[in-house]
Design a protein around this motif. Structure first.
Motif, PDB file in Angstrom:
ATOM      1  N   GLU A   5     -50.594 -56.240  60.431  1.00 51.05           N
ATOM      2  CA  GLU A   5     -51.706 -56.665  59.585  1.00 51.05           C
ATOM      3  C   GLU A   5     -51.427 -58.053  59.017  1.00 51.05           C
ATOM      4  N   SER A   6     -52.496 -58.769  58.720  1.00 52.15           N
ATOM      5  CA  SER A   6     -52.326 -60.065  58.057  1.00 52.15           C
ATOM      6  C   SER A   6     -53.083 -60.024  56.736  1.00 52.15           C
ATOM      7  N   ILE A   7     -52.350 -60.297  55.675  1.00 53.27           N
ATOM      8  CA  ILE A   7     -52.881 -60.253  54.319  1.00 53.27           C
ATOM      9  C   ILE A   7     -52.884 -61.665  53.738  1.00 53.27           C
ATOM     10  N   GLY A   8     -53.989 -62.045  53.148  1.00 50.44           N
ATOM     11  CA  GLY A   8     -54.067 -63.306  52.430  1.00 50.44           C
ATOM     12  C   GLY A   8     -53.932 -63.045  50.944  1.00 50.44           C
ATOM     13  N   LEU A   9     -53.267 -63.941  50.251  1.00 52.29           N
ATOM     14  CA  LEU A   9     -53.149 -63.863  48.796  1.00 52.29           C
ATOM     15  C   LEU A   9     -53.796 -65.109  48.211  1.00 52.29           C
ATOM     16  N   SER A  10     -54.734 -64.910  47.301  1.00 47.85           N
ATOM     17  CA  SER A  10     -55.353 -66.053  46.639  1.00 47.85           C
ATOM     18  C   SER A  10     -55.342 -65.812  45.137  1.00 47.85           C
ATOM     19  N   GLY A  11     -55.515 -66.873  44.419  1.00 47.10           N
ATOM     20  CA  GLY A  11     -55.534 -66.797  42.968  1.00 47.10           C
ATOM     21  C   GLY A  11     -55.162 -68.146  42.403  1.00 47.10           C
ATOM     22  N   PRO A  12     -55.358 -68.313  41.118  1.00 48.93           N
ATOM     23  CA  PRO A  12     -55.059 -69.612  40.507  1.00 48.93           C
ATOM     24  C   PRO A  12     -53.555 -69.898  40.482  1.00 48.93           C
ATOM     25  N   ASN A  13     -53.217 -71.150  40.239  1.00 46.64           N
ATOM     26  CA  ASN A  13     -51.812 -71.518  40.072  1.00 46.64           C
ATOM     27  C   ASN A  13     -51.207 -70.643  38.984  1.00 46.64           C
ATOM     28  N   GLY A  14     -49.995 -70.165  39.224  1.00 44.89           N
ATOM     29  CA  GLY A  14     -49.315 -69.342  38.236  1.00 44.89           C
ATOM     30  C   GLY A  14     -49.703 -67.880  38.268  1.00 44.89           C
ATOM     31  N   SER A  15     -50.496 -67.469  39.254  1.00 47.11           N
ATOM     32  CA  SER A  15     -50.953 -66.081  39.298  1.00 47.11           C
ATOM     33  C   SER A  15     -49.916 -65.130  39.879  1.00 47.11           C
ATOM     34  N   GLY A  16     -48.873 -65.659  40.530  1.00 44.37           N
ATOM     35  CA  GLY A  16     -47.810 -64.807  41.047  1.00 44.37           C
ATOM     36  C   GLY A  16     -47.722 -64.734  42.558  1.00 44.37           C
ATOM     37  N   LYS A  17     -48.515 -65.527  43.262  1.00 47.93           N
ATOM     38  CA  LYS A  17     -48.507 -65.479  44.732  1.00 47.93           C
ATOM     39  C   LYS A  17     -47.139 -65.840  45.308  1.00 47.93           C
ATOM     40  N   SER A  18     -46.616 -66.966  44.915  1.00 46.16           N
ATOM     41  CA  SER A  18     -45.320 -67.413  45.442  1.00 46.16           C
ATOM     42  C   SER A  18     -44.195 -66.493  44.994  1.00 46.16           C
ATOM     43  N   THR A  19     -44.281 -65.994  43.769  1.00 50.22           N
ATOM     44  CA  THR A  19     -43.268 -65.058  43.277  1.00 50.22           C
ATOM     45  C   THR A  19     -43.263 -63.789  44.121  1.00 50.22           C
ATOM     46  N   LEU A  20     -44.452 -63.278  44.452  1.00 50.47           N
ATOM     47  CA  LEU A  20     -44.522 -62.090  45.295  1.00 50.47           C
ATOM     48  C   LEU A  20     -43.876 -62.363  46.659  1.00 50.47           C
ATOM     49  N   LEU A  21     -44.144 -63.524  47.242  1.00 49.66           N
ATOM     50  CA  LEU A  21     -43.512 -63.854  48.525  1.00 49.66           C
ATOM     51  C   LEU A  21     -41.993 -63.948  48.388  1.00 49.66           C
ATOM     52  N   ARG A  22     -41.527 -64.539  47.300  1.00 47.90           N
ATOM     53  CA  ARG A  22     -40.082 -64.652  47.076  1.00 47.90           C
ATOM     54  C   ARG A  22     -39.446 -63.268  46.918  1.00 47.90           C
ATOM     55  N   LEU A  23     -40.160 -62.338  46.289  1.00 49.93           N
ATOM     56  CA  LEU A  23     -39.675 -60.965  46.176  1.00 49.93           C
ATOM     57  C   LEU A  23     -39.611 -60.303  47.552  1.00 49.93           C
ATOM     58  N   LEU A  24     -40.658 -60.486  48.342  1.00 49.53           N
ATOM     59  CA  LEU A  24     -40.692 -59.891  49.678  1.00 49.53           C
ATOM     60  C   LEU A  24     -39.622 -60.487  50.594  1.00 49.53           C
ATOM     61  N   ALA A  25     -39.265 -61.751  50.346  1.00 52.91           N
ATOM     62  CA  ALA A  25     -38.236 -62.417  51.151  1.00 52.91           C
ATOM     63  C   ALA A  25     -36.823 -62.152  50.621  1.00 52.91           C
ATOM     64  N   LEU A  26     -36.718 -61.351  49.583  1.00 55.47           N
ATOM     65  CA  LEU A  26     -35.441 -60.999  48.951  1.00 55.47           C
ATOM     66  C   LEU A  26     -34.739 -62.202  48.328  1.00 55.47           C
ATOM     67  N   LEU A  27     -35.499 -63.203  47.944  1.00 56.33           N
ATOM     68  CA  LEU A  27     -34.928 -64.351  47.242  1.00 56.33           C
ATOM     69  C   LEU A  27     -34.864 -64.093  45.747  1.00 56.33           C
ATOM     70  N   GLU A  28     -35.635 -63.119  45.284  1.00 56.91           N
ATOM     71  CA  GLU A  28     -35.602 -62.677  43.888  1.00 56.91           C
ATOM     72  C   GLU A  28     -35.606 -61.160  43.875  1.00 56.91           C
ATOM     73  N   LYS A  29     -35.058 -60.593  42.807  1.00 59.49           N
ATOM     74  CA  LYS A  29     -35.059 -59.138  42.650  1.00 59.49           C
ATOM     75  C   LYS A  29     -36.147 -58.754  41.658  1.00 59.49           C
ATOM     76  N   PRO A  30     -36.806 -57.626  41.909  1.00 59.20           N
ATOM     77  CA  PRO A  30     -37.822 -57.178  40.958  1.00 59.20           C
ATOM     78  C   PRO A  30     -37.172 -56.705  39.653  1.00 59.20           C
ATOM     79  N   ASP A  31     -37.873 -56.854  38.547  1.00 60.49           N
ATOM     80  CA  ASP A  31     -37.376 -56.373  37.260  1.00 60.49           C
ATOM     81  C   ASP A  31     -37.257 -54.855  37.257  1.00 60.49           C
ATOM     82  N   GLU A  32     -38.145 -54.216  38.000  1.00 61.42           N
ATOM     83  CA  GLU A  32     -38.091 -52.760  38.109  1.00 61.42           C
ATOM     84  C   GLU A  32     -38.748 -52.346  39.413  1.00 61.42           C
ATOM     85  N   GLY A  33     -38.539 -51.104  39.812  1.00 57.43           N
ATOM     86  CA  GLY A  33     -39.155 -50.590  41.024  1.00 57.43           C
ATOM     87  C   GLY A  33     -38.395 -50.977  42.280  1.00 57.43           C
TER      88      GLY A  33
END
Length: 190
Positions: A5-33
């Protein structure tokens, strides 16, 4: 997100799009879950991320594209694989393969960085604003590459962009983000 599947993420600057990608790429750890993708733990799923401002090694295009395979010690048919990756991103291998990193335009560097990701044939390809600040030719080449990865290799894609019209052409669904949360899909008003 299901396989292929291909998912697009949109939203204003600072909405969390890049952070979500960094989490999925294991460059950051989630605070929980826990993060899982394709119904398995993400740390066992081959995932690669192309960031908005890609970094190239101070080497030739060939060495940049081949780097991941060399690290994985997968050097069989290396020249052909680099050649094919460059063709996929619409860069003429005979013209670009041995150029130095500083001899590339911004759009060419973006395509070389994308080639260095797709040569790995990842199960999941994460793209953060891949067509921001690039010309029409590069945008078209990136679009065609995304479609090729999905069609020929079944790659799962997560793509962020502020360009909604472009995003609708390369993704199956679009999720809207706001304040670090997915707030809707499609053309909903967030």
């Amino acid at each position: 997100i299901t396989a292929g599947e291909s998912i697009g993420l949109s939203g204003p600057n600072g909405s969390g799009k890049s952070t979500l990608l960094r989490l999925l790429a294991l460059l950051e750890k989630p605070d929980e879950g826990e993060i899982s993708l394709l119904h398995s733990r993400i740390d066992v799923t081959p995932v690669t991320l192309l960031q908005q401002d890609p970094y190239l090694l101070k080497r030739s295009v060939f060495d940049n594209v081949a780097y991941g395979l060399k690290i994985k010690n997968e050097t069989a048919d290396l020249k052909k694989r680099v050649h094919d990756a460059l063709e996929t991103v619409k860069l003429d291998p005979s013209e670009f393969m041995y150029r130095k990193w500083f001899e590339l335009s911004g759009g060419e560097a973006q395509r070389v960085a994308l080639a260095s990701r797709i040569i790995l044939k990842p199960a999941v390809l994460l793209l953060d604003e891949p067509v921001a600040n690039v010309d029409t030719e590069t945008s078209r080449a990136i679009s065609e590459t995304i479609k090729t990865m999905k069609k020929e290799y079944g790659t799962t894609l997560v793509v962020t962009s502020h360009d909604m019209s472009w995003l609708t052409t390369v993704t199956d669904r679009i999720w809207k983000m706001h304040n670090g949360r997915i707030t809707g899909s499609g053309n909903v008003n967030i």
